[in-house]
Design an enzyme around this catalytic site. Structure first.
Site, short mmCIF file in Angstrom:
data_model
loop_
_atom_site.label_atom_id
_atom_site.label_comp_id
_atom_site.label_asym_id
_atom_site.label_seq_id
_atom_site.Cartn_x
_atom_site.Cartn_y
_atom_site.Cartn_z
N GLY A 1 39.66 47.49 44.52
CA GLY A 1 38.59 48.07 45.30
C GLY A 1 39.02 48.32 46.74
N GLU B 1 46.82 41.29 47.77
CA GLU B 1 46.49 42.64 47.31
C GLU B 1 47.58 43.64 47.71
OE1 GLU B 1 41.60 42.57 47.32
OE2 GLU B 1 42.66 43.07 49.16
#
Length: 231
Positions: free
Chosen positions: A85, A106
């Protein structure tokens, strides 16, 4: 009118079209990424074979709970695709990420992947990055010196700078990698590349939430349907 949760679910399900049997998947963190995980788990139960590498302990727990096979990045250091996301996305697929506190992992997972697809609802689309505070992961040692150096970066780039140490209740928030996070409100960021370079030059900065040149596509759920944006 579709709710925010319905839009996140639509984006997560649409991203499944890019997942092929046998893929090594980076699996992101956040509510829209979790919608992708739950949709992926249904396909796995139906026979899809994948190996996942999570970007956070939270995602790891969810994947194991719903039956998505997992490995570590040490065991699977090269990935075919990461689905994650974002907190903000501009028209050039430059991102602000890290609202959930997993930005270092991430970014490592995204960089280890051949492709990165962002899943989000339309509220994350912006003309210019910066309305969402930029998470900056820092080392606990020398925190005040790092704080002052980031303020100096903002002055040199003529950006406002309101820095807040992220907390978890009464104590500082600690990332999965054992670091602290400063949430930096810079206002509009007209030159994300310049800010990225300047922050990386600060020794106490471990990583920041500007993801530049990593995403190749965004799957955006809107009330009018799913949009696909490419870099």
């Amino acid at each position: 009118m579709a709710s925010a949760e319905e839009l996140k679910r639509a984006a997560g399900e649409a991203a499944l079209a890019h997942v092929e049997d046998g893929m090594r998947l980076g699996i992101g963190t956040g509510t829209t990424a979790e919608a992708f995980v739950r949709a992926l788990a249904v396909k796995v139960k139906d026979g899809l074979t994948v190996t996942g590498v999570s970007t956070s302990e939270r995602t790891e727990r969810l994947c194991r709970e719903v039956g998505v096979p997992m490995a570590t990045l040490e065991n699977v250091p090269q990935l075919d695709l990461t689905v994650d996301g974002a907190d903000e996305i501009d028209s050039r697929l430059r991102l602000v990420k890290g609202g959930g506190g997993a930005l270092l992992r991430e970014k490592i997972v995204a960089a280890a992947s051949k492709r990165m697809i962002v899943v989000a609802d339309e509220s994350k689309l912006v003309d210019t990055l910066g309305a969402f505070p930029l998470p900056i992961e820092i080392n606990g040692f020398g925190m005040i010196a790092t704080y002052l150096a980031i303020q100096d970066v903002a002055r040199r780039l003529e950006l406002p700078c309101d820095l807040t140490l992220r907390r978890d209740g009464e104590t500082p928030f600690i990332t999965d990698s054992g670091h602290l996070i400063l949430d930096a409100s810079f206002g509009r960021i007209p030159d994300p590349q310049a800010l990225s370079r300047a922050l990386h030059d600060v020794p106490g900065v471990v990583e920041h939430g500007l993801f530049l040149g990593l995403a190749s596509e965004a799957v955006i759920a809107t009330r009018g349907g799913v949009r696909h944006l490419t870099a």
